[in-house]
Design a protein around this motif. Sequence first.
Motif, PDB file in Angstrom:
ATOM      1  N   ASP A  98     -25.863  49.326  30.556  1.00  0.00           N
ATOM      2  CA  ASP A  98     -26.853  48.279  30.264  1.00  0.00           C
ATOM      3  C   ASP A  98     -28.052  48.920  29.576  1.00  0.00           C
ATOM      4  O   ASP A  98     -28.822  49.637  30.225  1.00  0.00           O
ATOM      5  CB  ASP A  98     -27.293  47.585  31.560  1.00  0.00           C
ATOM      6  CG  ASP A  98     -28.579  46.778  31.370  1.00  0.00           C
ATOM      7  OD1 ASP A  98     -28.794  46.269  30.243  1.00  0.00           O
ATOM      8  OD2 ASP A  98     -29.351  46.654  32.338  1.00  0.00           O
ATOM      9  N   LYS A 100     -30.746  47.596  28.617  1.00  0.00           N
ATOM     10  CA  LYS A 100     -32.011  46.993  29.030  1.00  0.00           C
ATOM     11  C   LYS A 100     -32.657  47.775  30.168  1.00  0.00           C
ATOM     12  O   LYS A 100     -33.860  48.062  30.145  1.00  0.00           O
ATOM     13  CB  LYS A 100     -31.780  45.537  29.439  1.00  0.00           C
ATOM     14  CG  LYS A 100     -33.017  44.802  29.909  1.00  0.00           C
ATOM     15  CD  LYS A 100     -32.664  43.376  30.276  1.00  0.00           C
ATOM     16  CE  LYS A 100     -33.823  42.655  30.955  1.00  0.00           C
ATOM     17  NZ  LYS A 100     -33.438  41.282  31.373  1.00  0.00           N
ATOM     18  N   THR A 101     -31.863  48.137  31.175  1.00  0.00           N
ATOM     19  CA  THR A 101     -32.400  48.873  32.325  1.00  0.00           C
ATOM     20  C   THR A 101     -32.079  50.355  32.269  1.00  0.00           C
ATOM     21  O   THR A 101     -32.642  51.141  33.036  1.00  0.00           O
ATOM     22  CB  THR A 101     -31.823  48.309  33.640  1.00  0.00           C
ATOM     23  OG1 THR A 101     -30.394  48.511  33.650  1.00  0.00           O
ATOM     24  CG2 THR A 101     -32.117  46.822  33.766  1.00  0.00           C
ATOM     25  N   ARG A 104     -25.991  52.286  34.505  1.00  0.00           N
ATOM     26  CA  ARG A 104     -24.556  52.179  34.236  1.00  0.00           C
ATOM     27  C   ARG A 104     -23.885  51.651  35.488  1.00  0.00           C
ATOM     28  O   ARG A 104     -24.125  52.133  36.592  1.00  0.00           O
ATOM     29  CB  ARG A 104     -23.975  53.539  33.843  1.00  0.00           C
ATOM     30  CG  ARG A 104     -22.606  53.454  33.223  1.00  0.00           C
ATOM     31  CD  ARG A 104     -22.176  54.806  32.650  1.00  0.00           C
ATOM     32  NE  ARG A 104     -20.942  54.669  31.890  1.00  0.00           N
ATOM     33  CZ  ARG A 104     -19.727  54.738  32.438  1.00  0.00           C
ATOM     34  NH1 ARG A 104     -19.598  54.953  33.741  1.00  0.00           N
ATOM     35  NH2 ARG A 104     -18.651  54.596  31.671  1.00  0.00           N
ATOM     36  N   GLU A 118     -29.344  44.181  40.310  1.00  0.00           N
ATOM     37  CA  GLU A 118     -29.742  44.883  39.093  1.00  0.00           C
ATOM     38  C   GLU A 118     -30.026  46.346  39.385  1.00  0.00           C
ATOM     39  O   GLU A 118     -29.814  47.211  38.531  1.00  0.00           O
ATOM     40  CB  GLU A 118     -30.963  44.206  38.472  1.00  0.00           C
ATOM     41  CG  GLU A 118     -31.306  44.723  37.092  1.00  0.00           C
ATOM     42  CD  GLU A 118     -32.340  43.879  36.386  1.00  0.00           C
ATOM     43  OE1 GLU A 118     -33.491  44.350  36.289  1.00  0.00           O
ATOM     44  OE2 GLU A 118     -32.007  42.767  35.934  1.00  0.00           O
ATOM     45  N   GLY A 122     -27.449  47.200  36.965  1.00  0.00           N
ATOM     46  CA  GLY A 122     -28.141  46.872  35.729  1.00  0.00           C
ATOM     47  C   GLY A 122     -28.073  45.375  35.494  1.00  0.00           C
ATOM     48  O   GLY A 122     -27.661  44.610  36.369  1.00  0.00           O
ATOM     49  N   ASP A 123     -28.489  44.937  34.316  1.00  0.00           N
ATOM     50  CA  ASP A 123     -28.426  43.520  33.963  1.00  0.00           C
ATOM     51  C   ASP A 123     -26.981  43.196  33.608  1.00  0.00           C
ATOM     52  O   ASP A 123     -26.476  43.585  32.551  1.00  0.00           O
ATOM     53  CB  ASP A 123     -29.347  43.241  32.775  1.00  0.00           C
ATOM     54  CG  ASP A 123     -29.433  41.762  32.435  1.00  0.00           C
ATOM     55  OD1 ASP A 123     -28.450  41.033  32.663  1.00  0.00           O
ATOM     56  OD2 ASP A 123     -30.479  41.325  31.918  1.00  0.00           O
ATOM     57  N   GLN A 126     -26.021  41.822  30.179  1.00  0.00           N
ATOM     58  CA  GLN A 126     -26.018  42.790  29.089  1.00  0.00           C
ATOM     59  C   GLN A 126     -24.709  43.578  29.056  1.00  0.00           C
ATOM     60  O   GLN A 126     -24.231  43.973  27.990  1.00  0.00           O
ATOM     61  CB  GLN A 126     -27.208  43.742  29.219  1.00  0.00           C
ATOM     62  CG  GLN A 126     -28.561  43.124  28.916  1.00  0.00           C
ATOM     63  CD  GLN A 126     -28.748  42.839  27.432  1.00  0.00           C
ATOM     64  OE1 GLN A 126     -28.050  43.385  26.581  1.00  0.00           O
ATOM     65  NE2 GLN A 126     -29.693  41.964  27.118  1.00  0.00           N
ATOM     66  N   ILE A 127     -24.134  43.821  30.212  1.00  0.00           N
ATOM     67  CA  ILE A 127     -22.875  44.568  30.278  1.00  0.00           C
ATOM     68  C   ILE A 127     -21.700  43.665  29.913  1.00  0.00           C
ATOM     69  O   ILE A 127     -20.790  44.071  29.177  1.00  0.00           O
ATOM     70  CB  ILE A 127     -22.689  45.167  31.690  1.00  0.00           C
ATOM     71  CG1 ILE A 127     -23.814  46.166  31.996  1.00  0.00           C
ATOM     72  CG2 ILE A 127     -21.326  45.836  31.820  1.00  0.00           C
ATOM     73  CD1 ILE A 127     -23.799  46.695  33.410  1.00  0.00           C
TER      74      ILE A 127
END
Length: 642
Positions: A98, A100-101, A104, A118, A122-123, A126-127
């Motif tokens: 991701d 954004k953050t 992984r 998150e 992560g987001d 996004q993944i």
Amino acid sequence: MTMSVGWYLRRLSRMGPQEVAGRVADTVRRRRWRATPPDCPNVTGARFTAVLPAGTIAAVPPDAAKRLVAEADLLMDGHAEFFGVVRDDLADPDWWFDPKTGRRAPEGYAFDVPYRSEDAVGDIKQIWEPSRHQYLTQLAAAYALTGDERYAERVAEHLRSWWEANPPLRGVHWLSGIELGIRLMSWVWVRRLLDGWPGAAGLFEDNPVARNQIWHHQRWLAAFPSRGSSANNHVIAEDAGQLAAACAFDWFPESARWRTGALRSLERQLRANTYLSGLNRELATEYHGLVLELGLAALAEADAAGVQVPATVRLVLLRMTDALAAVVDNRLRPPRQGDADDGHGLIVDGAGTDRWGSLLATGDAVFGRLDWWPTVTGTDVRTPLLAALVKPAEPSVTRPASRPTHFADAGMTILRGPEEIWVRCDGGPHGFLSIAAHAHADALSVEVRHDGVDVLADPGTYCYHGQPEWRQYFRSTLGHNTLQLDGADQSVSGGPFLWTRHAQSRVLSAEGARWSAEHDGYQGSVHRRQVELAADEQELRIVDEVDGPRREARLAFHLGPAITAELAGNQARLTWTRDGEDRSAVLDLPAQLSWQAHRGETEPPLGWYSEGFGRKEPATTLIGTGTTDGTEGFTTVLRFRG
């Protein structure tokens, strides 16, 4: 965002016995698959026959082809944008990362991954988004249009990379049925669009790794359908992807059974998810678009395979298309109602292609346009591709003779005036099914546009996971153009996709340019709103009344990001520019309330507009505070000045 024990109890309370039993069975099956995962059967002689008819590619308009190839070239250079995050690593993507953050996602058995956290993953959006492989359908379409094998080779490289990194039941990409369904739809179209490439068969039907992935995706969807309170747009994506794969990749002993089951479920769920008026029951416009895209793509696959499709499938899709044509403004923009996450069912177009114009163009090609439909001047790649596969059929229903303005079952009314004034009034149900997952607490809200420009705007959605204070704001009552009492939402939230108490709204009248409705979301009080559009004077009058005891009140009006506001007392002068021309309006606000302008505030959030998922920008919000006394209403007048 992790779910507490309280959330699980609230979620359980919204399920019926049949759904609970089904979810228990799902849990047992997941444990069994962990110990003994199912094996893909050995198949020989697999062939792909679901090709486009001769001449289809030649029917793609040149300007649409040019936009697509430009997009494909950016993708070849590794450039893409997902939900406001610009990426330059797509030439060789890390499927679990991701950007954004910077996190992984963890490896391991799929159903052990805490995808709602998150901090751990992560987001997840996004993944997940690149792994829908819709950017690969764009590259494959670019190959079909140009014959340039660079596009095909990149598609093959990425598919082989994904299949190696994501073996069945391992990791975050085997968690959500909507992801598997849309991914299958993408693979079908990738194979179809690469049909002229010499390596296509070796990538798909002659490749045991590809066959294994396709089989496991379909096996997963057959085993873990969205059910009960979750049978919303997710189940449509699952059914559409399953049907598409079982038609186009009909290589397995289970293919006929999967195809029959998916078609039966799709027919049932399309009816369940759609009002008779044609509007989607989630009352979230972008999901209307997603479901319509998926339904049309599924219809194309069935027709291409010679599979008999129930007449009700075409009927629902026809009604959805006519409803979309009825509610868009003069710039072909639909309402901004409920959740929106930029989800698409099938992407073969480049940037700059209008989504809603494309859907109406496809509707015209498949069903035929009515005289009152708005004119679509733009072009797209997808319409000629789908139209080439769908078999023409005469509608078995009487279609509206004139443009509908009131959708009684959905509680939506559209008022239209001169100078392209467009007003949406919301007096419908809170949402769909017991959890109303994609609903906002927006009863009796209004949305006003002038020549396609948001004047009184629905602020949008912005996010789902990871930022609870922003998720709460964008779905709150204060985050919409309506009245809030005692600082509370009209409906009670039990989580980011869960409402435990739903406000009940009722439209009292919807005749001509007048509309009125009420809701009972504030226990002990009834909020009633009247809206009247005086077309000849370009004036909109909104009257809010509260029956009940004296209560603290906040009346919100959210302005679009293009609007500049000067607030003096209880009057706001609004200015903006459209196509190089200065426009203006005056907003006379209720004098009983004390008015203040807010813009881009964060503690708490207030004064924001989200054009698309993952993106937000400051915009002016006018808030009037005071009390109700049960006798005097609040009158707001918006006057356009040209």
